[in-house]
Enzyme design. Structure first.
Site, PDB file in Angstrom:
ATOM      1  N   LYS A  55       3.517  -1.462  -0.907  1.00  0.00           N
ATOM      2  CA  LYS A  55       2.225  -2.214  -1.400  1.00  0.00           C
ATOM      3  C   LYS A  55       2.020  -3.767  -1.654  1.00  0.00           C
ATOM      4  O   LYS A  55       0.902  -4.240  -1.257  1.00  0.00           O
ATOM      5  CB  LYS A  55       1.916  -1.581  -2.918  1.00  0.00           C
ATOM      6  CG  LYS A  55       1.384  -0.070  -2.701  1.00  0.00           C
ATOM      7  CD  LYS A  55       1.597   0.635  -4.239  1.00  0.00           C
ATOM      8  CE  LYS A  55       1.610   2.135  -4.084  1.00  0.00           C
ATOM      9  NZ  LYS A  55       1.615   2.864  -4.961  1.00  0.00           N
ATOM     10  N   GLN A  99       2.859   2.559 -10.990  1.00  0.00           N
ATOM     11  CA  GLN A  99       3.557   3.325  -9.951  1.00  0.00           C
ATOM     12  C   GLN A  99       4.253   4.677 -10.952  1.00  0.00           C
ATOM     13  O   GLN A  99       4.921   4.442 -11.919  1.00  0.00           O
ATOM     14  CB  GLN A  99       4.884   2.670  -9.576  1.00  0.00           C
ATOM     15  CG  GLN A  99       5.639   3.393  -8.474  1.00  0.00           C
ATOM     16  CD  GLN A  99       4.845   3.815  -7.424  1.00  0.00           C
ATOM     17  OE1 GLN A  99       3.802   3.124  -6.733  1.00  0.00           O
ATOM     18  NE2 GLN A  99       4.749   4.926  -6.695  1.00  0.00           N
ATOM     19  N   ASP A 122      -5.991   2.730  -9.080  1.00  0.00           N
ATOM     20  CA  ASP A 122      -5.835   4.170  -8.774  1.00  0.00           C
ATOM     21  C   ASP A 122      -6.735   5.293  -8.917  1.00  0.00           C
ATOM     22  O   ASP A 122      -6.552   6.568  -8.727  1.00  0.00           O
ATOM     23  CB  ASP A 122      -4.283   4.318  -9.386  1.00  0.00           C
ATOM     24  CG  ASP A 122      -3.249   4.779  -8.531  1.00  0.00           C
ATOM     25  OD1 ASP A 122      -3.401   5.032  -7.460  1.00  0.00           O
ATOM     26  OD2 ASP A 122      -2.091   5.047  -9.127  1.00  0.00           O
TER      27      ASP A 122
END
Ligand code: NDP
Length: 297
Positions: A55, A99, A122
């Site tokens: 990422k 994460q 997200d």
């Protein structure tokens, strides 16, 4: 019947990244705005480290500001919340990605709720889930966005199509079903309590599998000519006994690919399909978030 068209995740992910890079360059030049992504990783889970590295690298490659914060595996919730609060206030950061999974002692819900909804790239904050369900502009989870891009590229207009989504998770099943509904599909969400799942799947012009069970969806569950999006990523031993004995594993989807390819009109492979779209869509969400925070989109 001829074999299904393969929906190439690599190609579409490259296109998304190229579009993002172009938009980042434009924002920097015309508005002195450099979209920024902060990734938080807690602990040293090897798979998470790989994803986080990728990422960071991909953000930099498209010209974004990128920062990674690493907390030790025994970090406490208040430490994580403090970090998130700082990033919520940081003007260089437009997107915050936590994460997952977090170590067991940390409350994932509390951590996700602490991220400002406008920086929740997200799309897992309840505010964004609510906006999506209400049909309002939302930051949408990345994997479902990737599924929709692939469907639109393959089929064009999705209006009026019958879509079946197998799986109802907050991360994939529910948001992809909402997006299909917004695209004017007739949507069924199937799950572990669905009766006669093969018959339900056979109705689908568009079948999205997000189950987490290797090759569960068989060829004879698929309507001839249907478009199949296989979200599943499952690690299984090789069929070859020697490789299996050596402990070697391979990735397979939730769909029995070889059988499905004989029946479907188009299908995503695993690997090489949806998985590649997820990070590309994260970059796209970060640009969207940056523009909205600056009243540009
Ligand atoms: P979850 O485990 O959170 O959800 C699985 C869903 O499948 C649940 O809704 C469950 O139903 C349903 N299900 C389980 N067993 C059956 C069954 N026998 N019949 C019908 N439905 C069933 O998984 P995720 O949604 O997080 O992930 C799904 C898959 O997608 C996984 O393989 C994961 O690795 C992969 N994935 C891939 C990503 C990518 O980038 N390509 C990103 C995220 C996930 P119920 O609710 O009733 O329990």
């Amino acid at each position: 019947m001829s074999q299904a068209q393969i929906i190439d995740g690599k190609l579409y992910a490259e296109r998304v990244r190229a579009g993002v890079a172009e938009e980042v360059a434009r924002l920097r030049q015309e508005h002195a705005l450099q979209p920024g992504l902060a990734v938080i990783v807690v602990g040293d889970d090897p798979a998470s480290q790989v994803y986080v590295k990728s990422k960071g690298e991909q953000s930099l490659a498209v010209g974004m500001h990128s920062v990674t914060h690493r907390l030790p595996g025994d970090a406490q919730l208040d430490e994580l919340l403090l970090l998130i609060a700082g990033l919520n206030e940081d003007a260089r950061v437009h997107g915050i990605l936590l994460q997952l999974p977090l170590p067991d002692h940390l409350d994932t819900r509390a951590a996700l709720a602490a991220i400002h909804p406008d920086k929740d790239v997200d799309g897992l904050h309840v505010v964004n889930a609510g906006r999506l369900a209400s049909g309002e502009p939302a930051l949408t989870p990345c994997t479902p966005l990737g599924c929709m891009i692939m469907l639109r590229e393959t089929l064009g207009d999705l209006s009026g199509k019958t879509a079946v989504v197998v799986g109802r998770s907050v991360l994939v099943g529910r948001p992809v079903a909402q997006l299909l509904l917004q695209a004017d599909c007739t949507v069924t969400i199937a799950h572990s309590r669905t009766r006669d799942l093969p018959a339900v799947c056979r109705q689908a012009d568009i079948l999205v599998a997000a189950v987490g069970r290797p090759q569960m969806i068989r060829g004879d569950w698929i309507k001839p000519g249907a478009t199949v999006i296989d979200v599943g990523i499952n690690r299984v031993p090789f069929d070859n006994p020697e490789k299996a004995a050596a402990g070697k594993t391979k990735l397979v989807g939730d769909v029995a690919f070889k059988e499905a390819r004989e029946v479907a009109g188009a299908i995503t492979p695993v690997p090489g399909g949806v998985g590649l779209m997820t990070v590309a869509c994260l970059l796209q969400n970060t640009v969207t978030a940056a523009k909205r925070q600056h009243g540009l989109g």
